[in-house]
Design a protein around this motif. Structure first.
Motif, PDB file in Angstrom:
ATOM      1  N   MET A   1     -18.675  -9.761   4.693  1.00 55.20           N
ATOM      2  CA  MET A   1     -18.520 -10.993   3.922  1.00 55.20           C
ATOM      3  C   MET A   1     -17.482 -10.829   2.828  1.00 55.20           C
ATOM      4  O   MET A   1     -16.592 -11.647   2.647  1.00 55.20           O
ATOM      5  N   THR A   2     -17.579  -9.731   2.090  1.00 57.26           N
ATOM      6  CA  THR A   2     -16.633  -9.426   1.013  1.00 57.26           C
ATOM      7  C   THR A   2     -16.305  -7.944   1.075  1.00 57.26           C
ATOM      8  O   THR A   2     -17.195  -7.114   1.213  1.00 57.26           O
ATOM      9  N   ILE A   3     -15.014  -7.621   0.977  1.00 58.03           N
ATOM     10  CA  ILE A   3     -14.583  -6.224   0.977  1.00 58.03           C
ATOM     11  C   ILE A   3     -13.728  -5.968  -0.247  1.00 58.03           C
ATOM     12  O   ILE A   3     -13.269  -6.894  -0.923  1.00 58.03           O
ATOM     13  N   ALA A   4     -13.522  -4.692  -0.552  1.00 61.89           N
ATOM     14  CA  ALA A   4     -12.655  -4.290  -1.649  1.00 61.89           C
ATOM     15  C   ALA A   4     -11.316  -3.850  -1.078  1.00 61.89           C
ATOM     16  O   ALA A   4     -11.260  -3.085  -0.110  1.00 61.89           O
ATOM     17  N   VAL A   5     -10.239  -4.331  -1.662  1.00 64.06           N
ATOM     18  CA  VAL A   5      -8.883  -4.000  -1.233  1.00 64.06           C
ATOM     19  C   VAL A   5      -8.171  -3.322  -2.388  1.00 64.06           C
ATOM     20  O   VAL A   5      -8.260  -3.769  -3.537  1.00 64.06           O
ATOM     21  N   SER A   6      -7.448  -2.251  -2.085  1.00 62.16           N
ATOM     22  CA  SER A   6      -6.715  -1.534  -3.127  1.00 62.16           C
ATOM     23  C   SER A   6      -5.288  -1.266  -2.674  1.00 62.16           C
ATOM     24  O   SER A   6      -5.035  -0.978  -1.497  1.00 62.16           O
ATOM     25  N   TYR A   7      -4.368  -1.396  -3.618  1.00 67.06           N
ATOM     26  CA  TYR A   7      -2.966  -1.057  -3.393  1.00 67.06           C
ATOM     27  C   TYR A   7      -2.497  -0.259  -4.599  1.00 67.06           C
ATOM     28  O   TYR A   7      -3.158  -0.234  -5.651  1.00 67.06           O
ATOM     29  N   VAL A   8      -1.360   0.405  -4.462  1.00 63.33           N
ATOM     30  CA  VAL A   8      -0.908   1.320  -5.509  1.00 63.33           C
ATOM     31  C   VAL A   8       0.094   0.641  -6.432  1.00 63.33           C
ATOM     32  O   VAL A   8       0.715  -0.365  -6.084  1.00 63.33           O
ATOM     33  N   THR A   9       0.249   1.212  -7.631  1.00 61.73           N
ATOM     34  CA  THR A   9       1.172   0.689  -8.629  1.00 61.73           C
ATOM     35  C   THR A   9       2.375   1.624  -8.754  1.00 61.73           C
ATOM     36  O   THR A   9       2.315   2.793  -8.359  1.00 61.73           O
ATOM     37  N   PRO A  10       3.480   1.133  -9.309  1.00 66.36           N
ATOM     38  CA  PRO A  10       4.663   1.989  -9.466  1.00 66.36           C
ATOM     39  C   PRO A  10       4.402   3.243 -10.297  1.00 66.36           C
ATOM     40  O   PRO A  10       5.068   4.265 -10.117  1.00 66.36           O
ATOM     41  N   ALA A  11       3.423   3.192 -11.209  1.00 67.72           N
ATOM     42  CA  ALA A  11       3.125   4.340 -12.061  1.00 67.72           C
ATOM     43  C   ALA A  11       2.200   5.350 -11.394  1.00 67.72           C
ATOM     44  O   ALA A  11       1.844   6.358 -12.003  1.00 67.72           O
ATOM     45  N   GLY A  12       1.803   5.089 -10.148  1.00 63.31           N
ATOM     46  CA  GLY A  12       0.928   6.023  -9.449  1.00 63.31           C
ATOM     47  C   GLY A  12      -0.545   5.722  -9.592  1.00 63.31           C
ATOM     48  O   GLY A  12      -1.384   6.558  -9.243  1.00 63.31           O
ATOM     49  N   GLY A  13      -0.869   4.541 -10.086  1.00 66.63           N
ATOM     50  CA  GLY A  13      -2.261   4.140 -10.179  1.00 66.63           C
ATOM     51  C   GLY A  13      -2.683   3.328  -8.965  1.00 66.63           C
ATOM     52  O   GLY A  13      -1.975   3.253  -7.961  1.00 66.63           O
ATOM     53  N   ALA A  14      -3.852   2.723  -9.051  1.00 65.08           N
ATOM     54  CA  ALA A  14      -4.360   1.886  -7.972  1.00 65.08           C
ATOM     55  C   ALA A  14      -5.064   0.686  -8.572  1.00 65.08           C
ATOM     56  O   ALA A  14      -5.779   0.805  -9.573  1.00 65.08           O
ATOM     57  N   VAL A  15      -4.845  -0.460  -7.980  1.00 66.92           N
ATOM     58  CA  VAL A  15      -5.510  -1.696  -8.371  1.00 66.92           C
ATOM     59  C   VAL A  15      -6.493  -2.053  -7.276  1.00 66.92           C
ATOM     60  O   VAL A  15      -6.206  -1.881  -6.082  1.00 66.92           O
ATOM     61  N   ILE A  16      -7.641  -2.580  -7.652  1.00 69.83           N
ATOM     62  CA  ILE A  16      -8.687  -2.894  -6.679  1.00 69.83           C
ATOM     63  C   ILE A  16      -9.247  -4.281  -6.970  1.00 69.83           C
ATOM     64  O   ILE A  16      -9.468  -4.648  -8.119  1.00 69.83           O
ATOM     65  N   ALA A  17      -9.433  -5.062  -5.913  1.00 66.64           N
ATOM     66  CA  ALA A  17      -9.971  -6.411  -6.038  1.00 66.64           C
ATOM     67  C   ALA A  17     -10.765  -6.733  -4.781  1.00 66.64           C
ATOM     68  O   ALA A  17     -10.801  -5.939  -3.825  1.00 66.64           O
TER      69      ALA A  17
END
Length: 305
Positions: A1-17
C-alpha cells in the motif's frame, strides 16, 4: 500500500519519503516503479543526476501482501517525464484497488486533470533484492542479484558541524504518533540502504535509535530519516522527513536532525481529493512558470546523450 523510497544527494546523503506504488512493476523485466509530480522538481533532478534508487516494502497495513518479510529493492532509475495517455490510463486503473474508485464527472474531471494526467513515472531496474524474515529487518538475509557490498567508509563531517540544527524535543513530539520509522544512508556501491529503526529516547544531542544489528556502518555519515502513518486508501496520513547526521558506535546509534519537514492529509476522502487536485494544479502552474518542466527535459536529454 505504501513503501519508502530513497535517493541520494550530491553531498553523499540520502533522502527518504513515502509513495503508493499501486502495484506498478514488471516482474519478468525485473522492474518496479512509482509515480510522482513535476511539483517535486528537486527529487526528480536528483534522481536524473544519480539514478541509484532504493525501495523498501516495510509495512503490510491495508495492502495485499501475503508475508511479513521486509524487502529492500535497489536499482537504477529512469524517469518518464512524458508518459503516454495509455500508460496514464493503465495507472489510474491499477490505482483503484489500492486508493479507491476514481471520482468522475465534469467538475471532478476538471479538478483532477493535472493530478491524473500530469504524472511522472520513475521506473527502477532492479539490481539487488534483500529480504529479511520479518518487518524489523532482523534475522538471516536472503540476497538476489548482485552481492551485498562492504560497509561504506566514514564520511567527512559537514562544514557547519554535526550537532542538531532543529529542536530535537519538537521533532520527537511530532513523530511520536507516527509508528513507521525508517533510516536511509548511502551504501558503498552508491545505492541507498533503507532500514526500519526504533526511537528509544532523545536529548539535546539527537534521537537515540535501536537499529537492526550488523546493518549500519560504524562512524559518522549523512542520513535521512522518515516517520509516517497512513489509513486505508491513504485517506488520512502523516509524514515527517528529516535530514541529518548519523553517528554509530559500539554503544548505539545517534541521529542529529538538521532539517525537518512535515505533511499531513485529512482523513476525509472528498476533502483529500479536492486538496490533491488543487495542489496538482498549483504545482504544475509553478513548474511551468519557473521553467521546471523545461529544465528537467533538458537535463534528461543531456544525460541521455
Amino acid at each position: 500500500m505504501t513503501i519508502a523510497v530513497s535517493y541520494v544527494t550530491p553531498a553523499g546523503g540520502a533522502v527518504i519519503a513515502t509513495v503508493s506504488p499501486v502495484g506498478l512493476g514488471d516482474r519478468e523485466a525485473g522492474r518496479v516503479g512509482f509515480t510522482t509530480s513535476l511539483g517535486f522538481p528537486k527529487k526528480l533532478e536528483r534522481i536524473l543526476r544519480d539514478p541509484h534508487v532504493s525501495l523498501a516494502y516495510h509495512t503490510r497495513e491495508h495492502g495485499y501482501a501475503a508475508t511479513d518479510s521486509y524487502v529492500l529493492a535497489q536499482g537504477i532509475a529512469s524517469v518518464d517525464l512524458r508518459p503516454s495517455p495509455d500508460r496514464l490510463t493503465q495507472m489510474m486503473k491499477a490505482s483503484e484497488p489500492f486508493l479507491g474508485k476514481t471520482k468522475r464527472g465534469p467538475v471532478w474531471d476538471w479538478l483532477l486533470r493535472e493530478y491524473h494526467q500530469e504524472r511522472v513515472f520513475v521506473d527502477v531496474d532492479i539490481e539487488r533484492v534483500a529480504v529479511w524474515p520479518d518487518l524489523a529487518a532482523r534475522g538471516e538475509t536472503s540476497i538476489t542479484g548482485t552481492a551485498w557490498p562492504e560497509m561504506p567508509a566514514e564520511q567527512r563531517p559537514p562544514r557547519n558541524g554535526t550537532d542538531p540544527r532543529v529542536d530535537v524535543a519538537d521533532v520527537a513530539r511530532r513523530i511520536a504518533a507516527l509508528p513507521h520509522r525508517m533510516l536511509a544512508y548511502r551504501g558503498a556501491d552508491g545505492f541507498p540502504v533503507i532500514l526500519p529503526v526504533k526511537v528509544i529516547g532523545h536529548d539535546s544531542s539527537g534521537l537515540h535509535l535501536d537499529v537492526p544489528p550488523g546493518l549500519l556502518p560504524l562512524g559518522g555519515r549523512r542520513a535521512g530519516f522518515l516517520a509516517h502513518a497512513f489509513q486505508p486508501q491513504c485517506i488520512g496520513l502523516g509524514m515527517r522527513t528529516l535530514t541529518g547526521w548519523l553517528t554509530v558506535t559500539d554503544e548505539g546509534a545517534l541521529y542529529a536532525p538538521h532539517t525537518a519537514k512535515g505533511l499531513a492529509a485529512p482523513p476525509y476522502k472528498t476533502l483529500l481529493t479536492v486538496s490533491n487536485g488543487l495542489m496538482a494544479k498549483y504545482g504544475l502552474w509553478r513548474a511551468r512558470r519557473n521553467g521546471t518542466a523545461e529544465r528537467l527535459q533538458e537535463l534528461a536529454a543531456g544525460l541521455a546523450s
